[in-house]
Design a protein around this motif. Structure first.
Motif, PDB file in Angstrom:
ATOM      1  N   GLY A 179       2.732  -6.407   1.684  1.00 39.70           N
ATOM      2  CA  GLY A 179       2.421  -5.149   1.018  1.00 39.70           C
ATOM      3  C   GLY A 179       2.532  -3.999   1.991  1.00 39.70           C
ATOM      4  O   GLY A 179       3.031  -4.166   3.084  1.00 39.70           O
ATOM      5  N   GLU A 231       3.609  -2.295  -0.643  1.00 42.33           N
ATOM      6  CA  GLU A 231       4.511  -2.288  -1.788  1.00 42.33           C
ATOM      7  C   GLU A 231       4.642  -3.706  -2.338  1.00 42.33           C
ATOM      8  O   GLU A 231       4.674  -4.662  -1.571  1.00 42.33           O
ATOM      9  N   ASN A 245      -0.120   0.590  -5.711  1.00 41.16           N
ATOM     10  CA  ASN A 245      -0.125  -0.267  -4.526  1.00 41.16           C
ATOM     11  C   ASN A 245      -1.549  -0.469  -4.031  1.00 41.16           C
ATOM     12  O   ASN A 245      -2.327   0.469  -3.947  1.00 41.16           O
TER      13      ASN A 245
END
Length: 194
Positions: free
Chosen positions: A73, A75, A142
């Motif tokens: 992450g 994203e 996110n």
């Protein structure tokens, strides 16, 4: 198929099935249309072979592995794995769900390895921070990045929100390596060119 009155009615599916069944039936060998088309002869195998590229998707560093730091992450689908070796080598494996994968082999710049060793001497990491309450925005927002750090017998996981203070130098090293500030890297594999 029987309808409400008990009589059989032809439906398009029934007609199509019957037509296919009749078309598939063989004919009389004496009838001129009953001869089958000759089957093509398969081409003989070629003598040349195509070499397949074999890629190690988790390559090792050239020295003894000192640190393995993984970030997932923030994203969705983003995954970075960095490995640091005792000889100043590093490997970066970046995988992005649907966006391909890239592998880079690196050499740490002067002073980076000694700084890494000083940070490793401070392991294990201190306590994690308490995560703040997050306001729900949507499932598409996110979340915080998640990290896993493995160094010898020490391993720990934390997020951007719960990161211990003494983990920040490791995360900075990850970012500096990714962006070319701490190492000189060469791409050795890329599964997709953007």
């Amino acid at each position: 198929m029987a309808n409400a009155t008990g009589r059989w009615a032809a439906t398009p599916a029934l007609v199509a099935t019957a037509a296919l069944a009749l078309a598939g039936c063989g004919g009389d060998a004496t009838h001129p249309r009953a001869t089958a088309a000759p089957t093509p002869t398969p081409a003989p195998p070629t003598t040349t072979t195509t070499a397949h590229l074999v890629v190690d998707l988790d390559p090792a560093v050239t020295g003894r592995e000192l640190l393995r730091l993984q970030r997932t992450g923030p994203e969705p689908g983003a995954h970075d794995l960095l490995k640091y070796g005792s000889d100043g080598s590093a490997v970066i494996v970046q995988a992005y769900g649907g966006g391909g994968e890239r592998i880079r082999e690196c050499t740490l710049r002067a002073g980076v390895l000694s700084k890494l060793r000083r940070h490793l001497d401070g392991l294990p990491l201190g306590p994690r921070h308490r995560a703040p309450e997050r306001e729900y925005v949507s499932i598409y927002a996110n979340g915080p990045a998640r990290y896993t750090l493995v160094a010898g017998r020490h391993d720990t996981s934390f997020t951007d929100d719960t990161m211990p203070s003494d983990a920040r130098p490791f995360v900075k090293l990850l970012e500096d390596t990714l962006y070319g500030r701490a190492a000189d890297c060469e791409t050795t594999y890329r599964s997709r060119v953007s």
